[in-house]
Design a protein around this motif. Sequence first.
Motif, PDB file in Angstrom:
ATOM      1  N   VAL A   1      -4.758  10.234   0.063  1.00 26.15           N
ATOM      2  CA  VAL A   1      -5.317  10.278  -1.288  1.00 26.15           C
ATOM      3  C   VAL A   1      -5.003  11.616  -1.960  1.00 26.15           C
ATOM      4  CG1 VAL A   1      -7.467  10.225  -2.622  1.00 26.15           C
ATOM      5  CG2 VAL A   1      -7.116   8.607  -0.751  1.00 26.15           C
ATOM      6  N   MET A   2      -4.933  12.673  -1.193  1.00 28.83           N
ATOM      7  CA  MET A   2      -4.687  14.014  -1.742  1.00 28.83           C
ATOM      8  C   MET A   2      -3.243  14.222  -2.214  1.00 28.83           C
ATOM      9  SD  MET A   2      -6.841  16.295   1.038  1.00 28.83           S
ATOM     10  CE  MET A   2      -6.189  17.876   0.440  1.00 28.83           C
ATOM     11  N   MET A   3      -2.309  13.354  -1.812  1.00 25.70           N
ATOM     12  CA  MET A   3      -0.883  13.592  -2.052  1.00 25.70           C
ATOM     13  C   MET A   3      -0.518  13.874  -3.521  1.00 25.70           C
ATOM     14  SD  MET A   3       0.914  13.895   0.595  1.00 25.70           S
ATOM     15  CE  MET A   3       0.554  13.742   2.355  1.00 25.70           C
ATOM     16  N   PRO A   4      -0.987  13.071  -4.495  1.00 19.46           N
ATOM     17  CA  PRO A   4      -0.617  13.386  -5.886  1.00 19.46           C
ATOM     18  C   PRO A   4      -1.104  14.763  -6.324  1.00 19.46           C
ATOM     19  CG  PRO A   4      -1.499  11.161  -5.722  1.00 19.46           C
ATOM     20  CD  PRO A   4      -1.766  11.828  -4.413  1.00 19.46           C
TER      21      PRO A   4
ATOM     22  N   HIS B   1       0.803  -1.228   0.000  1.00 20.14           N
ATOM     23  CA  HIS B   1       0.000   0.000   0.000  1.00 20.14           C
ATOM     24  C   HIS B   1       0.838   1.281   0.000  1.00 20.14           C
ATOM     25  CE1 HIS B   1      -2.784  -3.105   1.024  1.00 20.14           C
ATOM     26  NE2 HIS B   1      -2.458  -3.125   2.294  1.00 20.14           N
ATOM     27  N   GLN B   2       1.928   1.316   0.797  1.00 17.04           N
ATOM     28  CA  GLN B   2       2.820   2.473   0.891  1.00 17.04           C
ATOM     29  C   GLN B   2       2.067   3.760   1.218  1.00 17.04           C
ATOM     30  OE1 GLN B   2       5.774   2.765  -2.207  1.00 17.04           O
ATOM     31  NE2 GLN B   2       6.418   0.646  -1.955  1.00 17.04           N
ATOM     32  N   LEU B   3       1.159   3.642   2.165  1.00 16.62           N
ATOM     33  CA  LEU B   3       0.483   4.831   2.681  1.00 16.62           C
ATOM     34  C   LEU B   3       1.375   5.488   3.726  1.00 16.62           C
ATOM     35  CD1 LEU B   3      -3.116   3.364   3.134  1.00 16.62           C
ATOM     36  CD2 LEU B   3      -2.203   4.627   1.170  1.00 16.62           C
ATOM     37  N   LEU B   4       1.275   6.799   3.841  1.00 18.04           N
ATOM     38  CA  LEU B   4       2.077   7.536   4.815  1.00 18.04           C
ATOM     39  C   LEU B   4       1.393   7.427   6.180  1.00 18.04           C
ATOM     40  CD1 LEU B   4       2.855  10.655   2.614  1.00 18.04           C
ATOM     41  CD2 LEU B   4       4.360   8.714   3.107  1.00 18.04           C
ATOM     42  N   PRO B   5       2.058   6.819   7.173  1.00 20.92           N
ATOM     43  CA  PRO B   5       1.381   6.468   8.425  1.00 20.92           C
ATOM     44  C   PRO B   5       0.912   7.657   9.254  1.00 20.92           C
ATOM     45  CG  PRO B   5       3.745   6.090   8.613  1.00 20.92           C
ATOM     46  CD  PRO B   5       3.465   6.382   7.164  1.00 20.92           C
ATOM     47  N   GLU B   6       1.567   8.805   9.077  1.00 23.09           N
ATOM     48  CA  GLU B   6       1.219   9.966   9.904  1.00 23.09           C
ATOM     49  C   GLU B   6       0.055  10.767   9.345  1.00 23.09           C
ATOM     50  OE1 GLU B   6       4.795  11.360   7.350  1.00 23.09           O
ATOM     51  OE2 GLU B   6       3.896   9.482   8.084  1.00 23.09           O
ATOM     52  N   PHE B   7      -0.426  10.398   8.148  1.00 23.37           N
ATOM     53  CA  PHE B   7      -1.514  11.132   7.512  1.00 23.37           C
ATOM     54  C   PHE B   7      -2.790  10.298   7.477  1.00 23.37           C
ATOM     55  CE2 PHE B   7       2.328  13.066   5.682  1.00 23.37           C
ATOM     56  CZ  PHE B   7       2.083  14.401   5.988  1.00 23.37           C
ATOM     57  N   THR B   8      -3.934  10.988   7.408  1.00 24.39           N
ATOM     58  CA  THR B   8      -5.232  10.312   7.336  1.00 24.39           C
ATOM     59  C   THR B   8      -5.447   9.713   5.946  1.00 24.39           C
ATOM     60  OG1 THR B   8      -6.403  12.278   6.582  1.00 24.39           O
ATOM     61  CG2 THR B   8      -6.179  11.983   8.967  1.00 24.39           C
TER      62      THR B   8
ATOM     63  N   ALA C   1     -10.876  22.038  -4.478  1.00 21.06           N
ATOM     64  CA  ALA C   1     -11.213  21.048  -5.506  1.00 21.06           C
ATOM     65  C   ALA C   1     -10.520  19.719  -5.225  1.00 21.06           C
ATOM     66  CB  ALA C   1     -10.809  21.571  -6.886  1.00 21.06           C
ATOM     67  N   LEU C   2      -9.280  19.789  -4.745  1.00 23.82           N
ATOM     68  CA  LEU C   2      -8.517  18.579  -4.434  1.00 23.82           C
ATOM     69  C   LEU C   2      -9.179  17.799  -3.302  1.00 23.82           C
ATOM     70  CD1 LEU C   2      -6.061  16.717  -4.491  1.00 23.82           C
ATOM     71  CD2 LEU C   2      -4.808  18.437  -3.156  1.00 23.82           C
ATOM     72  N   ARG C   3      -9.549  18.491  -2.249  1.00 28.35           N
ATOM     73  CA  ARG C   3     -10.172  17.839  -1.102  1.00 28.35           C
ATOM     74  C   ARG C   3     -11.512  17.200  -1.497  1.00 28.35           C
ATOM     75  NH1 ARG C   3      -9.084  18.014   4.230  1.00 28.35           N
ATOM     76  NH2 ARG C   3      -7.385  19.464   3.782  1.00 28.35           N
ATOM     77  N   GLN C   4     -12.268  17.892  -2.347  1.00 29.22           N
ATOM     78  CA  GLN C   4     -13.549  17.357  -2.786  1.00 29.22           C
ATOM     79  C   GLN C   4     -13.362  16.127  -3.650  1.00 29.22           C
ATOM     80  OE1 GLN C   4     -16.726  18.568  -1.789  1.00 29.22           O
ATOM     81  NE2 GLN C   4     -17.152  16.501  -2.569  1.00 29.22           N
ATOM     82  N   ARG C   5     -12.389  16.184  -4.559  1.00 28.31           N
ATOM     83  CA  ARG C   5     -12.102  15.043  -5.433  1.00 28.31           C
ATOM     84  C   ARG C   5     -11.700  13.816  -4.609  1.00 28.31           C
ATOM     85  NH1 ARG C   5     -12.652  11.826  -9.770  1.00 28.31           N
ATOM     86  NH2 ARG C   5     -10.702  10.925 -10.466  1.00 28.31           N
ATOM     87  N   ALA C   6     -10.823  14.006  -3.637  1.00 26.63           N
ATOM     88  CA  ALA C   6     -10.375  12.893  -2.800  1.00 26.63           C
ATOM     89  C   ALA C   6     -11.528  12.332  -1.980  1.00 26.63           C
ATOM     90  CB  ALA C   6      -9.244  13.350  -1.888  1.00 26.63           C
ATOM     91  N   THR C   7     -12.361  13.222  -1.446  1.00 30.23           N
ATOM     92  CA  THR C   7     -13.517  12.786  -0.658  1.00 30.23           C
ATOM     93  C   THR C   7     -14.491  11.992  -1.519  1.00 30.23           C
ATOM     94  OG1 THR C   7     -13.332  14.709   0.813  1.00 30.23           O
ATOM     95  CG2 THR C   7     -15.454  13.582   0.744  1.00 30.23           C
ATOM     96  N   ASP C   8     -14.740  12.459  -2.736  1.00 28.69           N
ATOM     97  CA  ASP C   8     -15.658  11.764  -3.641  1.00 28.69           C
ATOM     98  C   ASP C   8     -15.159  10.358  -3.965  1.00 28.69           C
ATOM     99  OD1 ASP C   8     -17.279  13.985  -3.664  1.00 28.69           O
ATOM    100  OD2 ASP C   8     -16.601  14.707  -5.627  1.00 28.69           O
TER     101      ASP C   8
ATOM    102  N   ALA D   1      -5.887   2.654  -3.892  1.00 29.00           N
ATOM    103  CA  ALA D   1      -6.515   2.732  -5.212  1.00 29.00           C
ATOM    104  C   ALA D   1      -7.066   4.129  -5.464  1.00 29.00           C
ATOM    105  CB  ALA D   1      -7.629   1.697  -5.331  1.00 29.00           C
ATOM    106  N   ALA D   2      -7.684   4.726  -4.459  1.00 27.75           N
ATOM    107  CA  ALA D   2      -8.200   6.088  -4.607  1.00 27.75           C
ATOM    108  C   ALA D   2      -7.063   7.069  -4.883  1.00 27.75           C
ATOM    109  CB  ALA D   2      -8.966   6.497  -3.346  1.00 27.75           C
ATOM    110  N   ARG D   3      -5.960   6.900  -4.190  1.00 28.44           N
ATOM    111  CA  ARG D   3      -4.784   7.751  -4.434  1.00 28.44           C
ATOM    112  C   ARG D   3      -4.288   7.591  -5.875  1.00 28.44           C
ATOM    113  NH1 ARG D   3       0.289   6.138  -0.974  1.00 28.44           N
ATOM    114  NH2 ARG D   3       0.030   4.307  -2.339  1.00 28.44           N
ATOM    115  N   ALA D   4      -4.265   6.347  -6.349  1.00 25.34           N
ATOM    116  CA  ALA D   4      -3.807   6.098  -7.718  1.00 25.34           C
ATOM    117  C   ALA D   4      -4.725   6.744  -8.745  1.00 25.34           C
ATOM    118  CB  ALA D   4      -3.723   4.590  -7.967  1.00 25.34           C
ATOM    119  N   MET D   5      -6.019   6.855  -8.433  1.00 30.82           N
ATOM    120  CA  MET D   5      -7.000   7.374  -9.382  1.00 30.82           C
ATOM    121  C   MET D   5      -7.199   8.888  -9.294  1.00 30.82           C
ATOM    122  SD  MET D   5     -10.036   4.520  -9.455  1.00 30.82           S
ATOM    123  CE  MET D   5     -10.370   4.556  -7.693  1.00 30.82           C
ATOM    124  N   LEU D   6      -6.602   9.532  -8.290  1.00 29.30           N
ATOM    125  CA  LEU D   6      -6.937  10.924  -7.987  1.00 29.30           C
ATOM    126  C   LEU D   6      -6.849  11.844  -9.195  1.00 29.30           C
ATOM    127  CD1 LEU D   6      -7.594  12.942  -5.574  1.00 29.30           C
ATOM    128  CD2 LEU D   6      -5.186  13.575  -5.806  1.00 29.30           C
ATOM    129  N   LEU D   7      -5.766  11.776  -9.935  1.00 32.01           N
ATOM    130  CA  LEU D   7      -5.556  12.677 -11.073  1.00 32.01           C
ATOM    131  C   LEU D   7      -6.075  12.081 -12.380  1.00 32.01           C
ATOM    132  CD1 LEU D   7      -2.001  14.106 -10.252  1.00 32.01           C
ATOM    133  CD2 LEU D   7      -4.250  15.041  -9.685  1.00 32.01           C
TER     134      LEU D   7
END
Length: 215
Positions: free
Chosen positions: A100-103, A88-95, A113-120, A148-154
């Motif tokens: 998901v917002m990182m990219p 997964h390689q998620l950053l442990p200190e972040f929610t 817009a970024l926060r809304q996209r990640a939330t959606d 998967a959501a992080r991979a799809m963000l952009l």
Amino acid sequence: MIQVIDLQKSFGTLQVLQGVNFQVEKGEIVAILGRSGAGKTTLLQIIGTLDRPDSGQVLIDGQDVFALSEKELAAFRNRHIGFIFQQHQLLPEFTALENVMMPGLIARMEDKALRQRATDLLTQLGLQNRLDHKPSQLSGGEQQRVAAARAMLLQPSVILADEPSGSLDEQNKKELHTLLLQMRRQYGQTIILVTHDQELAQICDRQLVIQDGKI
């Protein structure tokens, strides 16, 4: 969509890839199979521009990716390629939401817009009640959906997955299979995955076997 042309890659005296050639069409899901040490992950990393071949080309949407400068290549990777890894390689200190917002943060997207996209995206994947949870508070399947959501963000044109079901139990494996098909159906993404999971390989449109450095 993706063209791999005569890829060669060695590590010292060990030649891992010996003239690999294949093409993947837009919207295909393709599995790369082979024994351990056959070069599957090396090939995936080169397609994803995380490593460079000794020679050969990778074309994505007609772009010869290794003709780009390092700065151009990093920008291309961020915009056009999404990655899903076994651990997964998620950053442990972040929610979950922040992961998901990182990219988008790297791409300097506007925050609202970024926060809304990640939330959606997380909501579509059934994680609307887990937005503020950190990876340690999520199950393995939930962590995979965040990845998967992080991979799809952009909305990249290509998703690359390295043993995405390797750390999952049977129920979460089935959910992953459904998720990959959903991603292709909803977003038309081209997906290449490395796997030992025969059930996962069977949902793919094609299976490519790497042997003796060739496909």
